[in-house]
Design an enzyme around this catalytic site. Sequence first.
Site, PDB file in Angstrom:
ATOM      1  NE  ARG A 213      -1.645   0.155   4.693  1.00 11.21           N
ATOM      2  CZ  ARG A 213      -2.626   0.109   5.587  1.00 11.21           C
ATOM      3  NH1 ARG A 213      -3.863  -0.105   5.205  1.00 11.21           N
ATOM      4  NH2 ARG A 213      -2.381   0.279   6.838  1.00 11.21           N
ATOM      5  CB  THR A 283       3.884   6.363  18.509  1.00 11.21           C
ATOM      6  OG1 THR A 283       2.660   5.686  18.204  1.00 11.21           O
ATOM      7  CG2 THR A 283       3.626   7.855  18.526  1.00 11.21           C
ATOM      8  N   GLY A 286       8.355   6.513  14.598  1.00 10.99           N
ATOM      9  CA  GLY A 286       7.741   7.493  13.687  1.00 10.99           C
ATOM     10  C   GLY A 286       8.152   8.920  14.026  1.00 10.99           C
ATOM     11  NE  ARG A 331      -7.176  -7.967  10.143  1.00  6.80           N
ATOM     12  CZ  ARG A 331      -7.105  -6.798   9.530  1.00  6.80           C
ATOM     13  NH1 ARG A 331      -7.546  -5.713  10.142  1.00  6.80           N
ATOM     14  NH2 ARG A 331      -6.644  -6.702   8.324  1.00  6.80           N
ATOM     15  CB  CYS A 337      -1.867  -0.037  14.388  1.00  6.26           C
ATOM     16  SG  CYS A 337      -1.964  -0.166  12.622  1.00  6.26           S
ATOM     17  CD  GLU A 434      -1.211  -0.097  18.948  1.00  5.25           C
ATOM     18  OE1 GLU A 434      -1.956  -0.074  17.983  1.00  5.25           O
ATOM     19  OE2 GLU A 434      -0.024   0.282  18.885  1.00  5.25           O
ATOM     20  CG  PHE A 436       0.767  -4.554  18.869  1.00  4.69           C
ATOM     21  CD1 PHE A 436      -0.019  -3.518  18.391  1.00  4.69           C
ATOM     22  CD2 PHE A 436       1.575  -5.234  17.962  1.00  4.69           C
ATOM     23  CE1 PHE A 436      -0.008  -3.175  17.042  1.00  4.69           C
ATOM     24  CE2 PHE A 436       1.596  -4.901  16.610  1.00  4.69           C
ATOM     25  CZ  PHE A 436       0.807  -3.858  16.159  1.00  4.69           C
ATOM     26  CB  SER A 494      -8.449  -2.325   6.340  1.00  5.84           C
ATOM     27  OG  SER A 494      -8.190  -1.848   7.630  1.00  5.84           O
TER      28      SER A 494
END
Length: 532
Positions: A213, A283, A286, A331, A337, A434, A436, A494
């Site tokens: 993507r 994050t 990022g 999932r 995320c 999060e 995860f 999504s």
Amino acid sequence: MGWTRTGMAFHRYSLSFLSPRLSAHPLPRSLSATISSHQMSTDAQSVAARLNSAGFIRSQGFIGGKWTDAYDGKTIEVTNPATGEVITNVSCMGGRETNDAIASAQDAFVSWSKQTAAERSKCLRKWYDLIMAHKEELGQLMTLEQGKPLKEAIGEVSYGASFVEFYAEEAKRIYGDIIPATLPDRRLFVLKQPVGVVGAITPWNFPLAMITRKVAPALACGCTVVIKPSELTPLTALAAAELSIQAGIPPGAVNVVMGNASDIGEALLASPQVRKITFTGSTAVGKKLMAGAASTVKKVSLELGGNAPCIIFDDADLDVALKGTLATKFRNSGQTCVCANRILVQEGIYDKFANAFSNAVSSMKVGDGFGEGVVQGPLINDAAVHKVESFLQDAISKGAKVLIGGKRHSLGMTFFEPTVITDVKSEMLLSREEVFGPIAPLLKFKTEEEAIRMANDTNAGLAAYIFTSSIKRSWRVSEALEYGLVGVNEGLISTEVAPFGGVKQSGLGREGSKYGMDEYLEIKYICLGNMS
Ligand code: ADP
């Protein structure tokens, strides 16, 4: 297992045999047949051996269309999280290899950006066809290195491929504008042009889709790319790169380097030729990349962590809410995320939902992703398990109660029991960050206003979900949620045709849909004067 690099070299070019169009030396029939999951043993080792002998397991980086070792010969292990076995050793690259990949991408940019949209579109379409033709093998590779159940992995291959198909079509729709001029002798145009070389840094949880993507819209726009996949899951990326070459995407347009993440990141950030950084991951990283991109003023898009609320109102259809919440929570073992991180349940339906949800969770089958009926694989590594354990401990020490699960699975390794935990409060780590992992924390609320306040009480803003039978409420709450994506009565939202991305500290920019193209385009204004 533990193949030698010499062993791998034997198969270095054999994947190209799977493309009849480009194959110079057809394989014997037995080998050229694609591997069908129906013939597969469920044993991970034999799957790995078959993929290896069919040339799907690559160990080198991909620079300028050539499979390349790290310049100092270093390698790192790629392991199967379900078994701990080493699948292969891949090249451990750094700054020098990255600089060469950038130079190759820059060379390729000159010609790729000048190809017609139709030519680029054809290559992308062919790449899509090849990915889909090999979706079983790519899915098996993904299960092997990432651990997700095979069915889910094959689903990701189709999902990942859908971006390539969509952007093959979108390549032909990069329209500019003609603006009515303010003076009679002028003509004003807007031209959209590719930004240039793109650095794409991707995580391990979606080894294919997070790449396609980014890369598909970049290529569609005429950009070229240097991909840095996660060192935990580079094999799917390398196989996809091979297919890109078979599809006719020119050497240098797609490069893959992996190894020392910070060295590779620094080289991408420092290069003035890299005009765009696109990143999916934590994050913290990022923010580093965003700061690092400042010195050369690159375009940046970031898809960072979420803290998704999943709000179940009293008026929800219980079955719909159960199905949607299970899907969004568990999932990929809770390792996405957009997974529900906080399940906010209104007091009138709380007990009923908690019981039904726990029953459903207790029937989930955990195991090796190749196992029959398995819906939850292992977590990616020990660090992921420790994080889950520390979040649970924090919650329990502050009064939360485990309804079901709550510990490592008897299978060992990094398997963790699907867990439901109640009496969770806003101040617990489970609510703040999060997790995860496969932990479903239930929080109780009374009013719609309270639910909105709780949902927005976070720095994250990626995905949110609501379950309600009221159309008015679904609009009202969707508008009030400070999130980039909202699912109403649906847990899996999504798709390549819709924009994906976050607000607040969940990121910048959008992926997928027509909006995903903008990230790879510059807008040029051209003023023609003296036209009368
Ligand atoms: P996750 O917790 O999902 O692994 P990370 O942000 O650590 O998230 O990793 C996402 C991607 O970013 C991976 O490909 C990883 O190797 C890469 N990465 C990690 N640190 C850096 C860095 N300093 N510079 C560039 N890339 C990095």
